[in-house]
Design a protein around this motif. Structure first.
Motif, PDB file in Angstrom:
ATOM      1  N   ARG A   1     -33.710   5.191  -5.726  1.00  0.00           N
ATOM      2  CA  ARG A   1     -32.555   4.302  -5.894  1.00  0.00           C
ATOM      3  C   ARG A   1     -31.309   4.916  -5.259  1.00  0.00           C
ATOM      4  O   ARG A   1     -30.586   4.257  -4.544  1.00  0.00           O
ATOM      5  N   ARG A   2     -31.098   6.186  -5.519  1.00  0.00           N
ATOM      6  CA  ARG A   2     -29.932   6.863  -4.929  1.00  0.00           C
ATOM      7  C   ARG A   2     -30.275   8.306  -4.587  1.00  0.00           C
ATOM      8  O   ARG A   2     -31.019   8.964  -5.308  1.00  0.00           O
TER       9      ARG A   2
ATOM     10  N   ASP B   1     -27.842   4.773  -0.962  1.00  0.00           N
ATOM     11  CA  ASP B   1     -27.892   3.859  -2.084  1.00  0.00           C
ATOM     12  C   ASP B   1     -28.791   2.682  -1.686  1.00  0.00           C
ATOM     13  O   ASP B   1     -28.425   1.877  -0.841  1.00  0.00           O
TER      14      ASP B   1
ATOM     15  N   ALA C   1     -27.267  -0.785  -1.933  1.00  0.00           N
ATOM     16  CA  ALA C   1     -25.958  -1.053  -1.308  1.00  0.00           C
ATOM     17  C   ALA C   1     -26.075  -2.193  -0.292  1.00  0.00           C
ATOM     18  O   ALA C   1     -27.060  -2.305   0.392  1.00  0.00           O
TER      19      ALA C   1
ATOM     20  N   LEU D   1     -22.799  10.673  -2.988  1.00  0.00           N
ATOM     21  CA  LEU D   1     -23.812   9.645  -2.727  1.00  0.00           C
ATOM     22  C   LEU D   1     -24.104   9.570  -1.224  1.00  0.00           C
ATOM     23  O   LEU D   1     -23.218   9.289  -0.421  1.00  0.00           O
TER      24      LEU D   1
END
Ligand SMILES: [Zn+2]
Length: 434
Positions: free
Chosen positions: A420-421, A431, A434, A428
């Motif tokens: 997910r990230r 992402d 995103a 970050l």
């Protein structure tokens, strides 16, 4: 000073679960908090234990997630992302048909090398890989391209110019002297810049003259902080050819040993067909192995003997070995690693696998004082994994009755969709949503 915190399931390792059942070797928090300060680990513990520290902080709560350290890829070739999935060959013909042409394709094209490096690094981050030991090509500008792009992303990454002065396409060949000079100047230019490290990188015994291997050994002596990165005992034909080219050597590893390339900072990819002598010498030297299951299966190279390597006490990391490997995802690597072990009537537990993909890999690359787990003070390279990334994962992982069962199903069903990230030094870097 900036402090951030995440609340989720958390897994990391303080030691090798294959060698230690001491409490604290495997750290599992069913509900934990990871606190980061200025890109470094400030604390990891239960919400209760960290109540004082996290009071007033905006803690990001991530249910259905698992936080783990960033994955480490201990052996991969960035110019080969363009020829991944090349049909129908074993190692030596695969090199001629796919790998060498891909590398020649970067010869006079700095922009193409930069573009390939950018794509490669973004794919690493998308797959949750925050550190890697990477082959470039014989052209120094391809090393500059990769390091430049990795520096921009602030990644802890190690690479080096490939040394190859014989039995290779003429366009790719350097000379013993030029490979020494180029490597030396690249070490001066990049080593220690940002989070970068250098590896002296002779491709393998088959494509280096004895003079070149000697000079690689000299580079190691002159630069005690750099790694040695090469291939060893991947394929039977390759081993036979090494024996024919170096008749004075006891075996394949001895070719490297004679040149001073067997050290505690050496990383040998594959090691599928080791003799007992070779395994003992590797263990004695504290050298590391990169186990590359998707590649070993794809090229039909053979089945790595994990138990023997573990019993010898060797440091083992996972390598994707793309482009002979078939995925940049550590999930795919762990999944195929499990199957290789099964074929040898051995086993690879999910804890052993996640250890090798994180702290084990970091130890193999000598970056474990910086990354690999959540020891306070280390750099905060970590992942938020989605335990409900697909309908099947939601269903299967939801049925697991223990953390270990859940982790194993994640290792088998997971892929880039589960990442997910990705955070690099607390920031970050990828992402998914995103
Ligand atoms: Zn390789």
């Amino acid at each position: 000073m900036s402090i951030t915190a995440w609340r989720s399931k958390i897994l990391h390792f303080n030691g090798d679960p294959a060698h230690s059942d001491e409490p604290g070797t495997i750290m599992v928090y069913d509900d934990g908090i990871l606190v980061i300060e200025d890109g470094h680990i400030l604390a990891v513990d239960t919400p209760e234990a960290l109540a004082d520290m996290t009071r007033g902080l905006n803690v990001q709560h991530l249910p259905d997630s698992l936080i783990v350290p960033g994955f480490v890829d201990a052996h991969v070739h960035y110019p080969q992302v363009d020829i991944i999935g090349g049909y129908g060959e074993h190692l030596l013909h695969w090199l001629d048909r796919y790998a060498f042409p891909a590398e020649i394709g970067l010869m006079n094209f700095k922009d193409r090398a930069k573009d390939t490096a950018s794509f490669f690094l973004d794919e690493l981050l998308r797959n949750g890989t925050t550190s890697a030991l990477v082959f470039a090509t014989t052209y120094a500008h391809t090393v500059d391209a990769l390091f430049g792009k990795a520096l921009k992303r602030n990644m802890r990454l190690i690479s080096g110019k490939v040394m190859m002065d014989t039995h290779a396409p003429p366009e790719l060949m350097d000379t013993a002297q030029s490979s020494y000079e180029d490597s030396k100047s690249l070490i001066g230019k990049w080593r220690g810049k940002g989070r970068l490290g250098y590896a002296v990188t002779p491709r393998f015994a088959l494509t280096s003259s004895p003079e070149q291997l000697e000079l690689a050994g000299r580079l190691l002596k002159e630069n005690p902080d750099v790694l040695l990165h090469t291939h060893l005992c991947e394929n039977q034909q390759e081993i036979a050819r090494a024996g024919a080219l170096f008749p004075e050597a006891r075996d394949y590893l001895d070719v490297y040993k004679r040149a001073g390339l067997l050290t505690d900072r050496s990383v040998f990819a594959h090691c599928v067909h080791l003799s007992d002598d070779e395994r003992n010498d590797l263990a004695k030297a504290n050298a590391a192995i990169a186990f590359c299951p998707t590649s070993n299966l794809f090229l039909g190279s053979g089945l790595f003997d994990m138990s023997a390597a573990q019993q010898a006490g060797m440091t083992i990391g996972f390598g994707s070995d793309v482009g002979a490997g078939t995925s940049l995802s550590s999930f795919a690597t762990m999944n195929e690693g499990y199957k290789v072990a099964q074929m040898r009537a051995q086993s690879l537990s999910p804890y052993d696998a996640f250890y090798m993909a994180t702290l084990g890999g970091a130890r193999a690359l000598h970056i474990d004082k910086h990354v690999g787990n959540f020891t306070v003070g280390k750099e905060a390279d970590f992942l938020v994994l989605d335990l409900a990334a697909t309908p099947l994962m939601t269903r299967r992982l939801g049925k697991a009755s223990t953390f270990e069962e859940m982790l194993f199903a994640l290792m088998i069903l997971g892929d880039d969709r589960a990442v997910r990230r990705t955070y690099v030094a607390g920031k970050l870097a990828h992402d998914r949503d995103a």
